[in-house]
Design a protein around this motif. Sequence first.
Motif, PDB file in Angstrom:
ATOM      1  N   VAL A  42      11.055  24.383  14.333  1.00 55.09           N
ATOM      2  CA  VAL A  42      11.972  23.241  14.272  1.00 55.09           C
ATOM      3  C   VAL A  42      11.190  22.015  13.825  1.00 55.09           C
ATOM      4  CG1 VAL A  42      13.545  24.140  16.017  1.00 55.09           C
ATOM      5  CG2 VAL A  42      11.610  22.750  16.725  1.00 55.09           C
ATOM      6  N   ALA A  43      11.853  21.116  13.093  1.00 57.78           N
ATOM      7  CA  ALA A  43      11.213  19.893  12.592  1.00 57.78           C
ATOM      8  C   ALA A  43      12.154  18.720  12.784  1.00 57.78           C
ATOM      9  CB  ALA A  43      10.840  20.048  11.121  1.00 57.78           C
ATOM     10  N   ARG A  44      11.573  17.537  13.125  1.00 58.96           N
ATOM     11  CA  ARG A  44      12.361  16.326  13.322  1.00 58.96           C
ATOM     12  C   ARG A  44      12.506  15.515  12.034  1.00 58.96           C
ATOM     13  NH1 ARG A  44      12.765  14.577  18.779  1.00 58.96           N
ATOM     14  NH2 ARG A  44      14.080  16.186  19.728  1.00 58.96           N
ATOM     15  N   GLY A  45      11.726  15.812  10.991  1.00 60.54           N
ATOM     16  CA  GLY A  45      11.794  15.043   9.757  1.00 60.54           C
ATOM     17  C   GLY A  45      10.828  13.871   9.790  1.00 60.54           C
ATOM     18  N   GLU A  46      10.497  13.350   8.596  1.00 57.42           N
ATOM     19  CA  GLU A  46       9.565  12.224   8.488  1.00 57.42           C
ATOM     20  C   GLU A  46      10.081  11.047   9.310  1.00 57.42           C
ATOM     21  OE1 GLU A  46       6.736  11.875   7.326  1.00 57.42           O
ATOM     22  OE2 GLU A  46       6.358  13.438   5.843  1.00 57.42           O
ATOM     23  N   GLY A  47       9.180  10.498  10.160  1.00 58.68           N
ATOM     24  CA  GLY A  47       9.545   9.353  10.985  1.00 58.68           C
ATOM     25  C   GLY A  47      10.295   9.705  12.237  1.00 58.68           C
ATOM     26  N   GLY A  48      10.557  10.967  12.494  1.00 53.38           N
ATOM     27  CA  GLY A  48      11.301  11.366  13.677  1.00 53.38           C
ATOM     28  C   GLY A  48      10.450  11.314  14.934  1.00 53.38           C
ATOM     29  N   GLU A  49      11.129  11.292  16.089  1.00 55.12           N
ATOM     30  CA  GLU A  49      10.422  11.260  17.367  1.00 55.12           C
ATOM     31  C   GLU A  49       9.860  12.640  17.689  1.00 55.12           C
ATOM     32  OE1 GLU A  49      13.094   9.872  20.313  1.00 55.12           O
ATOM     33  OE2 GLU A  49      13.312   7.854  19.445  1.00 55.12           O
TER      34      GLU A  49
END
Length: 716
Positions: free
Chosen positions: A501-508
């Motif tokens: 799973v990934a939160r994306g660039e700049g994600g918490e």
Amino acid sequence: MTPVPVEAGAGAHTRLGSRLAVVLALLAVVPLLVGGTVIGLIAPTHARSVAAGAATRDADAAVVALAGHCDAVRAGNRVAAGEVAAFATRNDGAVTREAAQIFADRAAARRPGSAVAVFDPDARLIAGAGPARARGVVTSIAPQEPQGQEVLEESAPSCSAGRVGTTGDVAGLAEISPVLINPAGSTARVRVATVVTWSPLDEAALTVLRTRLGASGRLAVLTPAGPPVVLASSGDPVEDEGADLPTARLLRQLPPTGSGAAEGVGYALTAPGPGLPYRLLATTATGHGVLALIGWILVAAALIGPAVLWLVLMRVTRPVADELSAAGEELLTGRVALADSLDRFGEALAHTHDLNELLGTVTGTTLAATEAAAVAVLLVADEVDPPVPAALAAARGPAGRRASDQSGRREGDRLSVRSEVGRADPQGEEARAALPALAEQHYASFIGNPQTSQAFTEPAVSERPGAGPVAAIGIGVDALPVESPAERGRGRRRPVGVLVVARGEGGETFDALHLTRLRALASQTGTAVTNIRRYLEVRRLSMTDTLTGLGNRAQLVSSLSREIAAASRGNGVLTVLMLDIDHFKMVNDTWGHGFGDIVLRDFAARLLACVREADTVTRYGGEEFVVLLRDTDADGGCRVAERVLVAARSHPFEDADVSQPVTVSIGVAAYPRDGRSADDVLQAADSALYAAKRDGRNRWRVAEPSHNAPIVSLPG
């Protein structure tokens, strides 16, 4: 600063409690009151609808199962008629009582619980077999005059044609087949006997059917026409204990066909037709009392709740109320997300035999449960597909392929082992594009690290360009019984894939709650994949002959029907080889069955080496084998048959001090030249095999254009 009077503080406290009481009453008590009232009122209607739907599903499943049972009765009756015809042909049209009894006993043994009877051309009973009660019924189903084949086929009992086999209060599936032969020197076909098979539809049979289907209520067989009368029904379900009994009042309310609810049960009534010449009634108890009780309990809770709520809120200070409100909102959000995740994954577990649907549901559920921007799941196909047990490894041919490779799977049947999903925004799309490579890297690190076996079940958290904060966790499966003792003895799961799973660039970064959910979802995914592996293993074993490792008769039927359907859609061709080891009984009698098994396994390996990877090789039974040559005409089949003859006689079959040459006879038939159905092509190949044996064995023969009469291969 002017101090706040105590009375003012108490008034503020009172006003705060009043406002919170009113708000929470509107948000909680009113919905409970409305919801409980609605549930209490609609529960009976909803329960009747659910019961009618369950009865419809039970009825549809039972009709399909009984139609399959009818097909089996019809096939068994035709086999028995073919045996009688073969005997009569060899004995100038005469059918002795002793031979007829042997064929009847053999046919009854193939279908336990059924009865078989053989009649002469004058409708006199020659022989009968089966349970006493069923035999008494089948002997009463005598063929009627006139004796013409057409009249017999139009009026005789036949469950496949939708005609009942008995009258009165006895229900069963019956089939009757005339035994027709061409006497020597004559072209006219003469009926020398008639074979009748009858399988009862009584309480025992329906109870077994209900248990096998997992039906929720009772199954009953009704008269095919006129006022509905119950001929037989299954035993009452233990949990309902007679609540779904088809009473006389219910029978009077039944429509000709359809479903609904009456007399406290949901029902579904089917019309008689081919495969089941009776009406079938399925009933399920409504059981709406519990749901209605829950509704009225909610109403009572809604009425009592405001007074209790008021007393509690009067003792709550404003700071505590604010903290409680914030915590409540966070908890409610988390519960909703978790409930949604569990609902989604519950649907996935209900379809654990479909890997594509499982992976798609896992990614969608994980995306919502972890509040991620993108999710990817990777499974390794060779790890998911169950291994071949050691007992079947001996059946590897010189080409090195496994016996289980005979499943005949096409390209579209192969397992899908990857699925990705992301949010519909640039951040989600970028993270989704990066995850497949990350999943492969994490899986490689799992299997390449000696410490992986202890650590792969814990999430590994990192930061990756394009994906932002990333968490990866291994997917493990339990060992199967067919795997090595070392594999089974580990006492823990082994990794077969990874969930990323990934939160994306700049994600918490992922917090402890989301990592806990990720761990739980990965564990349940492993359980679902384990179920798939067990299902695939059971399906493989059900389609495999344990001695030779080849496919069995069940796989032959499935593969031949599938190949003929594919050939008919594309105007293609298909060739069938039917092989029989010559004088195999003499091999068993002379050298023992142990050496006979060695001959069968060795011949299976030689046979595999003579065909292509795309062809299907099965053990038909005993010393008989069948080969399906995809996209091959009769000429190509003859060339393969010649290769098999050479391979069989190239060198003796050996074990210890025994060295025995063995030959084989082969019949060749092609679709559509020799038949338009699986039965026709197999019968043509069997006729050609009979001709090869008749001409001296150790040779192949091609089917003649006409093969109407059933022929049974010569012994040995």
